[in-house]
Design a protein around this motif. Structure first.
Motif, PDB file in Angstrom:
ATOM      1  N   ARG A   1       0.813  -1.212   0.000  1.00 24.19           N
ATOM      2  CA  ARG A   1       0.000   0.000   0.000  1.00 24.19           C
ATOM      3  C   ARG A   1       0.849   1.267   0.000  1.00 24.19           C
ATOM      4  O   ARG A   1       0.506   2.254  -0.651  1.00 24.19           O
ATOM      5  CB  ARG A   1      -0.931   0.009   1.219  1.00 24.19           C
ATOM      6  CG  ARG A   1      -1.986  -1.086   1.222  1.00 24.19           C
ATOM      7  CD  ARG A   1      -2.974  -0.882   2.352  1.00 24.19           C
ATOM      8  NE  ARG A   1      -2.293  -0.767   3.643  1.00 24.19           N
ATOM      9  CZ  ARG A   1      -2.905  -0.488   4.795  1.00 24.19           C
ATOM     10  NH1 ARG A   1      -4.203  -0.282   4.798  1.00 24.19           N
ATOM     11  NH2 ARG A   1      -2.230  -0.409   5.915  1.00 24.19           N
ATOM     12  N   ALA A   2       1.968   1.235   0.731  1.00 26.50           N
ATOM     13  CA  ALA A   2       2.825   2.422   0.802  1.00 26.50           C
ATOM     14  C   ALA A   2       3.425   2.751  -0.560  1.00 26.50           C
ATOM     15  O   ALA A   2       3.494   3.915  -0.957  1.00 26.50           O
ATOM     16  CB  ALA A   2       3.927   2.206   1.832  1.00 26.50           C
ATOM     17  N   GLN A   3       3.864   1.727  -1.281  1.00 22.83           N
ATOM     18  CA  GLN A   3       4.454   1.955  -2.596  1.00 22.83           C
ATOM     19  C   GLN A   3       3.417   2.475  -3.585  1.00 22.83           C
ATOM     20  O   GLN A   3       3.693   3.370  -4.386  1.00 22.83           O
ATOM     21  CB  GLN A   3       5.088   0.668  -3.118  1.00 22.83           C
ATOM     22  CG  GLN A   3       6.348   0.263  -2.369  1.00 22.83           C
ATOM     23  CD  GLN A   3       6.887  -1.062  -2.850  1.00 22.83           C
ATOM     24  OE1 GLN A   3       6.270  -2.110  -2.662  1.00 22.83           O
ATOM     25  NE2 GLN A   3       8.043  -1.031  -3.486  1.00 22.83           N
ATOM     26  N   VAL A   4       2.216   1.907  -3.515  1.00 21.86           N
ATOM     27  CA  VAL A   4       1.138   2.391  -4.381  1.00 21.86           C
ATOM     28  C   VAL A   4       0.801   3.836  -4.029  1.00 21.86           C
ATOM     29  O   VAL A   4       0.631   4.691  -4.908  1.00 21.86           O
ATOM     30  CB  VAL A   4      -0.115   1.499  -4.258  1.00 21.86           C
ATOM     31  CG1 VAL A   4      -1.253   2.084  -5.094  1.00 21.86           C
ATOM     32  CG2 VAL A   4       0.182   0.081  -4.691  1.00 21.86           C
ATOM     33  N   GLY A   5       0.723   4.120  -2.719  1.00 18.33           N
ATOM     34  CA  GLY A   5       0.417   5.471  -2.274  1.00 18.33           C
ATOM     35  C   GLY A   5       1.447   6.488  -2.753  1.00 18.33           C
ATOM     36  O   GLY A   5       1.092   7.607  -3.136  1.00 18.33           O
TER      37      GLY A   5
ATOM     38  N   LEU B   1      -1.291   7.533   5.878  1.00 17.65           N
ATOM     39  CA  LEU B   1      -2.016   6.470   6.592  1.00 17.65           C
ATOM     40  C   LEU B   1      -1.430   5.100   6.258  1.00 17.65           C
ATOM     41  O   LEU B   1      -1.330   4.230   7.124  1.00 17.65           O
ATOM     42  CB  LEU B   1      -3.500   6.512   6.225  1.00 17.65           C
ATOM     43  CG  LEU B   1      -4.298   7.708   6.759  1.00 17.65           C
ATOM     44  CD1 LEU B   1      -5.711   7.701   6.177  1.00 17.65           C
ATOM     45  CD2 LEU B   1      -4.361   7.672   8.293  1.00 17.65           C
ATOM     46  N   ALA B   2      -1.048   4.920   5.000  1.00 16.22           N
ATOM     47  CA  ALA B   2      -0.510   3.626   4.568  1.00 16.22           C
ATOM     48  C   ALA B   2       0.826   3.325   5.239  1.00 16.22           C
ATOM     49  O   ALA B   2       1.052   2.198   5.697  1.00 16.22           O
ATOM     50  CB  ALA B   2      -0.350   3.607   3.049  1.00 16.22           C
ATOM     51  N   ILE B   3       1.727   4.307   5.309  1.00 13.61           N
ATOM     52  CA  ILE B   3       3.049   4.043   5.895  1.00 13.61           C
ATOM     53  C   ILE B   3       2.961   3.878   7.409  1.00 13.61           C
ATOM     54  O   ILE B   3       3.855   3.279   8.029  1.00 13.61           O
ATOM     55  CB  ILE B   3       4.068   5.145   5.546  1.00 13.61           C
ATOM     56  CG1 ILE B   3       3.621   6.515   6.079  1.00 13.61           C
ATOM     57  CG2 ILE B   3       4.296   5.198   4.038  1.00 13.61           C
ATOM     58  CD1 ILE B   3       4.647   7.615   5.854  1.00 13.61           C
TER      59      ILE B   3
END
Length: 306
Positions: free
Chosen positions: A219-223, A271-273
């Motif tokens: 999710r962090a990479q996508v974000g 929020l993802a990280i």
């Protein structure tokens, strides 16, 4: 299962109303609406005022048929994927409201009719751009990129950029830098619009074997990718100010709505990280609002005296 067998398995007691609703569903009306939102304002910009209303109507009708044909082809080709995804399980080819043969005939009919319509009611350039949009969405995205690479939505999204060229060409019968800048805006906007949706439906895409970025990256990479493309989108939108001599309204709307869009993408990433609950659909719906506001400004700005 081939088409003939699927046709025999298809429904035998579907009502006429259900059939009509099924054909409408094939065209993906929500996607069509978004494409048309980018067409009419560009026509006003190309004219520098209100264009001939018959031309606007003819372009909208032709563009709607073209987008509907592309959507219908997509539903026909992806019916195997749609069967295993919760998001698409109610599409007419999955439920049996329409047979594959009916969908294929409908797709080709809409594609041919839209091309002929645009050729005779606008100009050959507009019709050719419409054919290019259908080809890119059906062949390049649906048949090739979608199932083979996580970059699918980046390059496949080019099909959704064609309406700005179509709208400009219908009025000017030529192309210039302004429509290509708006083409680039939609191109750069597509990933931060679609990737949040793929985050929400990650399990669906994984089950279907579609390598969306959210399936193969965290999710962090996508974000982070969503942030980068959002910044690029807003920067590109501001290029229109000097190139097309846009006024105060467009400048303010592009900067303000763009800043809000960027804020929402940063919020998603933060929020993802932190491994907190994320709401990717907030960015998805926000991206639609951003693009709508931007193109409304594109259409209104040329009508103002300042």
């Amino acid at each position: 299962m081939n088409i003939a067998v699927e046709d025999r398995v298809a429904q035998t007691s579907v009502t006429r109303v259900e059939k009509i609703k099924g054909y409408i569903s094939l065209t993906k009306p929500r996607v069509m609406e978004l494409l048309l939102v980018t067409t009419v304002p560009v026509m006003i910009l190309a004219e520098g005022g209100i264009p001939n209303l018959w031309l606007v109507l003819a372009t909208v009708i032709g563009g709607a048929m073209s987008a509907g044909a592309a959507g219908a082809f997509n539903c026909y080709i992806d019916r195997d994927i749609d069967k295993v995804m919760k998001r698409t399980k109610n599409r007419p080819l999955v439920t049996g409201v329409l047979s594959p043969r009916e969908a294929l005939v409908f797709s080709w009919s809409m594609a041919i009719l839209s091309t002929v319509w645009l050729y005779f009611t606008t100009n050959p350039l507009t019709a050719a751009l419409s054919v290019g949009a259908i080809f890119f969405y059906v062949v390049v995205y649906t048949l090739w990129l979608k199932r083979w690479t996580s970059q699918n939505i980046i390059w496949g999204g080019i099909a959704g950029c064609f309406p700005v060229l179509i709208g400009w060409a219908a009025v000017a019968n030529s192309l210039s830098w302004a429509p290509f800048i708006l083409f680039a805006v939609v191109f750069l906007w597509t990933p931060p619009h679609y990737w949040p949706l793929s985050m929400k439906y990650r399990d669906d895409y994984k089950t279907a074997g579609v390598p969306m970025l959210a399936v193969i990256r965290g999710r962090a990479q996508v974000g982070l990718q969503v942030i980068l493309y959002a910044w690029a989108t807003v920067a590109c939108s501001l290029l229109l100010v000097p190139v097309a001599s846009m006024g105060i309204l467009y400048t303010v709307v592009a900067a303000a709505s763009g800043g809000w869009f960027i804020y929402e993408t940063h919020r998603l990433y933060n929020l993802a990280i932190r491994h907190e609950h994320v709401s990717p659909m907030r960015v998805f719906h926000g991206s639609i609002s951003y693009l709508t506001l931007l193109f409304l400004a594109v259409g209104i700005d040329p009508l103002l005296p300042f």
